[in-house]
Design a protein around this motif. Structure first.
Motif, PDB file in Angstrom:
ATOM      1  N   LYS A  16       0.725  -1.032  -0.001  1.00 21.71           N
ATOM      2  CA  LYS A  16      -0.178  -0.105  -0.290  1.00 21.71           C
ATOM      3  C   LYS A  16       0.956   1.210  -0.143  1.00 21.71           C
ATOM      4  CE  LYS A  16      -3.975  -2.086   2.216  1.00 21.71           C
ATOM      5  NZ  LYS A  16      -4.712  -2.475   3.638  1.00 21.71           N
ATOM      6  N   VAL A  17       2.182   1.172   0.731  1.00 20.85           N
ATOM      7  CA  VAL A  17       2.845   2.284   0.793  1.00 20.85           C
ATOM      8  C   VAL A  17       3.527   2.591  -0.644  1.00 20.85           C
ATOM      9  CG1 VAL A  17       5.105   3.328   1.562  1.00 20.85           C
ATOM     10  CG2 VAL A  17       3.504   2.273   3.157  1.00 20.85           C
ATOM     11  N   ALA A  18       3.791   1.553  -1.419  1.00 20.77           N
ATOM     12  CA  ALA A  18       4.391   1.609  -2.878  1.00 20.77           C
ATOM     13  C   ALA A  18       3.259   2.022  -3.725  1.00 20.77           C
ATOM     14  CB  ALA A  18       4.659   0.091  -3.055  1.00 20.77           C
ATOM     15  N   VAL A  19       2.218   1.548  -3.516  1.00 22.96           N
ATOM     16  CA  VAL A  19       1.056   2.054  -4.358  1.00 22.96           C
ATOM     17  C   VAL A  19       0.835   3.883  -4.091  1.00 22.96           C
ATOM     18  CG1 VAL A  19      -1.463   2.214  -4.887  1.00 22.96           C
ATOM     19  CG2 VAL A  19      -0.199   0.183  -4.683  1.00 22.96           C
ATOM     20  N   ASP A  53      13.166   2.658  -8.385  1.00 21.84           N
ATOM     21  CA  ASP A  53      12.230   1.654  -9.551  1.00 21.84           C
ATOM     22  C   ASP A  53      11.515   0.897  -8.272  1.00 21.84           C
ATOM     23  OD1 ASP A  53      13.803  -0.383  -8.658  1.00 21.84           O
ATOM     24  OD2 ASP A  53      15.327  -0.027 -10.550  1.00 21.84           O
ATOM     25  N   VAL A  54      11.924   0.896  -6.995  1.00 20.22           N
ATOM     26  CA  VAL A  54      11.327  -0.113  -6.041  1.00 20.22           C
ATOM     27  C   VAL A  54       9.849   0.128  -5.906  1.00 20.22           C
ATOM     28  CG1 VAL A  54      11.534  -1.077  -3.718  1.00 20.22           C
ATOM     29  CG2 VAL A  54      13.453  -0.772  -4.740  1.00 20.22           C
ATOM     30  N   PRO A  55       9.490   1.437  -5.549  1.00 21.71           N
ATOM     31  CA  PRO A  55       8.090   1.553  -5.388  1.00 21.71           C
ATOM     32  C   PRO A  55       7.094   1.011  -6.500  1.00 21.71           C
ATOM     33  CG  PRO A  55       9.435   3.170  -4.394  1.00 21.71           C
ATOM     34  CD  PRO A  55      10.354   2.447  -5.202  1.00 21.71           C
ATOM     35  N   PRO A  56       7.382   1.592  -7.860  1.00 20.99           N
ATOM     36  CA  PRO A  56       6.451   1.244  -9.021  1.00 20.99           C
ATOM     37  C   PRO A  56       6.622  -0.311  -9.227  1.00 20.99           C
ATOM     38  CG  PRO A  56       8.508   2.385  -9.911  1.00 20.99           C
ATOM     39  CD  PRO A  56       8.570   2.423  -8.368  1.00 20.99           C
ATOM     40  N   VAL A  57       7.551  -1.006  -9.076  1.00 22.18           N
ATOM     41  CA  VAL A  57       7.574  -2.569  -9.102  1.00 22.18           C
ATOM     42  C   VAL A  57       6.891  -3.134  -7.980  1.00 22.18           C
ATOM     43  CG1 VAL A  57       9.154  -4.584  -8.917  1.00 22.18           C
ATOM     44  CG2 VAL A  57       9.823  -2.597 -10.437  1.00 22.18           C
ATOM     45  N   LEU A  58       6.934  -2.744  -6.734  1.00 21.83           N
ATOM     46  CA  LEU A  58       6.256  -3.337  -5.664  1.00 21.83           C
ATOM     47  C   LEU A  58       4.819  -2.852  -6.025  1.00 21.83           C
ATOM     48  CD1 LEU A  58       8.329  -3.083  -2.547  1.00 21.83           C
ATOM     49  CD2 LEU A  58       8.487  -4.872  -4.171  1.00 21.83           C
ATOM     50  N   ALA A  59       4.557  -1.844  -6.419  1.00 19.24           N
ATOM     51  CA  ALA A  59       2.889  -1.416  -6.550  1.00 19.24           C
ATOM     52  C   ALA A  59       2.408  -2.039  -7.683  1.00 19.24           C
ATOM     53  CB  ALA A  59       3.224   0.217  -6.877  1.00 19.24           C
ATOM     54  N   THR A  60       3.059  -2.354  -8.586  1.00 22.08           N
ATOM     55  CA  THR A  60       2.594  -3.156  -9.720  1.00 22.08           C
ATOM     56  C   THR A  60       2.279  -4.472  -9.382  1.00 22.08           C
ATOM     57  OG1 THR A  60       3.750  -1.628 -11.457  1.00 22.08           O
ATOM     58  CG2 THR A  60       2.686  -3.784 -12.215  1.00 22.08           C
ATOM     59  N   LEU A  61       3.178  -5.088  -8.568  1.00 25.11           N
ATOM     60  CA  LEU A  61       3.096  -6.403  -8.346  1.00 25.11           C
ATOM     61  C   LEU A  61       1.746  -6.631  -7.326  1.00 25.11           C
ATOM     62  CD1 LEU A  61       6.713  -7.971  -7.564  1.00 25.11           C
ATOM     63  CD2 LEU A  61       5.226  -7.855  -9.866  1.00 25.11           C
ATOM     64  N   HIS A  62       1.630  -5.590  -6.426  1.00 23.19           N
ATOM     65  CA  HIS A  62       0.736  -5.714  -5.373  1.00 23.19           C
ATOM     66  C   HIS A  62      -0.635  -5.286  -6.012  1.00 23.19           C
ATOM     67  CE1 HIS A  62      -1.122  -4.754  -1.512  1.00 23.19           C
ATOM     68  NE2 HIS A  62      -1.779  -3.734  -2.052  1.00 23.19           N
ATOM     69  N   PRO A 198       6.549  11.284 -14.326  1.00 24.13           N
ATOM     70  CA  PRO A 198       6.867  10.525 -15.421  1.00 24.13           C
ATOM     71  C   PRO A 198       6.189   9.167 -15.561  1.00 24.13           C
ATOM     72  CG  PRO A 198       8.402  10.268 -13.495  1.00 24.13           C
ATOM     73  CD  PRO A 198       7.231  11.646 -13.643  1.00 24.13           C
ATOM     74  N   THR A 199       6.076   8.430 -16.699  1.00 24.77           N
ATOM     75  CA  THR A 199       5.304   7.157 -16.759  1.00 24.77           C
ATOM     76  C   THR A 199       6.459   5.942 -17.054  1.00 24.77           C
ATOM     77  OG1 THR A 199       3.500   8.296 -17.828  1.00 24.77           O
ATOM     78  CG2 THR A 199       3.784   5.752 -18.196  1.00 24.77           C
ATOM     79  N   ILE A 200       6.700   5.044 -16.127  1.00 25.46           N
ATOM     80  CA  ILE A 200       7.330   3.965 -16.373  1.00 25.46           C
ATOM     81  C   ILE A 200       6.637   2.530 -16.984  1.00 25.46           C
ATOM     82  CG2 ILE A 200       8.728   2.467 -15.137  1.00 25.46           C
ATOM     83  CD1 ILE A 200       9.222   5.537 -14.571  1.00 25.46           C
ATOM     84  N   LYS A 201       7.418   2.205 -18.112  1.00 30.96           N
ATOM     85  CA  LYS A 201       6.691   1.125 -18.566  1.00 30.96           C
ATOM     86  C   LYS A 201       7.252  -0.310 -17.906  1.00 30.96           C
ATOM     87  CE  LYS A 201       6.649   3.216 -23.323  1.00 30.96           C
ATOM     88  NZ  LYS A 201       6.734   3.023 -24.590  1.00 30.96           N
ATOM     89  N   LEU A 202       6.426  -1.216 -17.599  1.00 31.87           N
ATOM     90  CA  LEU A 202       6.783  -2.485 -16.884  1.00 31.87           C
ATOM     91  C   LEU A 202       6.140  -3.587 -17.540  1.00 31.87           C
ATOM     92  CD1 LEU A 202       7.232  -3.089 -13.104  1.00 31.87           C
ATOM     93  CD2 LEU A 202       5.703  -4.691 -14.715  1.00 31.87           C
TER      94      LEU A 202
END
Length: 253
Positions: A16-19, A53-62, A198-202
Motif C-alpha cells: 500500500k505504501v508503494a502504491v 524503481d522499487v516503489p513502482p515495481v512493488l506497487a505493480t505487483l501488489h 513520468p510514466t514507467i513501462k513495466l
C-alpha cells in the motif's frame, strides 16, 4: 473482544505504501501481469537501475495481487492472490525508515559473501515452503547509460538451479525518470517528479521453466536468465543491445 486484534505481520503495509508513492511520483504502464504466480516455488527476477524503481515495481505487483509480504495463509492465498518476499541489501535493513518496512514485509537480508550464502539458504527454504521469492539479480543500482540490464550476479543462477524453480522475468524502463544516482539525488528527483509525472513501462515476460536450465553449468544458467530479462527490457525500451559477456570472475550475490 474476540477477533478484534490483527496480526500486523500479515497487514499489507509495504504494498500500500508503494502504491501511494507511485501515484504521487508518476504512473506505470504494466503488461503481462497475468503470468505472475500466486504460489511457489517461483522466482521473480527484476532489473534494477535506481532506488526509485522499487516503489513502482512493488506497487505493480501488489495491484496485480502479488503482495510484497509473507504468506497470509488465509482463504484464497495462493489462488486469488499471492505473496512475494524480496531479497534486499543489508543497507535497506539498516535504514531507520525503510528497515522496519522491509522486516514487516518479510524481506530476506543480503550482506557480504558469507551473509549472501545465508540469504540464499533463507530464499531456498522459502521456495521449499512453496513461496515466491523476488530478486534484483544485478545486486546494486549503478545503472548503464541507457538503463539496460547489467551483468547478473551468480546468486540468481544458484537459487534457480538448486531449487529447480521457474523464473519470471520482469523488466521496466525507465524508472530513472523519477530519480537516479545517489540516495540524495534520487530523492531530489523524486520530489520534482511530483510535477513532471513520468510514466514507467513495466512488462512481465514468459516464465523460464526449470527444464530450460536444469543440468547446465552455473554460468549458463545465469546467461539464460540474463538473456530473458534483457529481452523483456528490450521489448519495453525499444533498444537493441549486444550480448553480455558472462565469462568473467564471479561476483558475490
Amino acid at each position: 473482544m474476540p477477533g478484534r486484534w490483527v496480526n500486523l505481520r500479515y497487514v499489507e503495509v509495504v504494498g500500500k505504501v508503494a502504491v501511494g508513492l507511485t501515484r504521487l511520483f508518476g504512473s506505470v504502464e504494466p503488461d503481462g501481469l497475468a503470468v505472475l504466480p500466486f504460489r511457489g516455488p517461483a522466482i521473480v527476477a527484476v532489473n534494477h537501475t535506481t532506488i526509485c524503481d522499487v516503489p513502482p515495481v512493488l506497487a505493480t505487483l501488489h495491484r496485480a495481487g502479488l503482495h510484497p509480504s509473507v504468506p497470509c495463509n488465509r482463504e484464497g492465498c495462493g489462488v486469488t492472490h499471492g505473496h512475494v518476499r524480496f531479497m534486499a541489501s543489508s543497507l535497506v535493513f539498516a535504514n531507520p525508515f525503510i528497515g522496519p518496512l522491509a522486516r514487516q514485509a518479510g524481506m530476506i537480508e543480503v550482506g557480504g559473501r558469507q551473509a549472501g550464502a545465508a540469504a540464499l539458504k533463507a530464499a531456498h527454504d522459502a521456495l521449499d515452503r512453496g513461496e515466491v521469492v523476488g530478486i534484483y539479480p544485478e545486486g546494486d543500482v549503478s545503472a548503464t547509460e541507457d538503463g539496460s540490464p547489467r551483468r547478473f550476479r551468480f546468486g540468481i543462477g544458484r537459487l534457480a538451479a538448486d531449487a529447480k524453480a521457474p523464473v519470471i522475468p520482469v523488466a521496466h524502463h525507465d524508472a530513472r525518470r523519477i530519480g537516479s544516482g545517489s540516495i540524495a539525488r534520487s530523492l531530489g528527483g523524486a520530489l520534482t517528479s511530483i510535477v513532471r509525472r513520468p510514466t514507467i513501462k513495466l512488462r512481465v515476460g514468459k516464465p523460464i521453466l526449470p527444464d530450460e536450465f536444469t543440468g547446465l553449468p552455473l554460468r549458463d544458467v545465469v546467461e539464460v536468465i540474463q538473456d530473458r530479462v534483457t529481452d523483456v527490457w528490450r521489448s519495453v525500451s525499444g533498444e537493441s543491445l549486444p550480448r553480455l559477456d558472462l565469462d568473467q570472475p564471479e561476483k558475490p550475490l
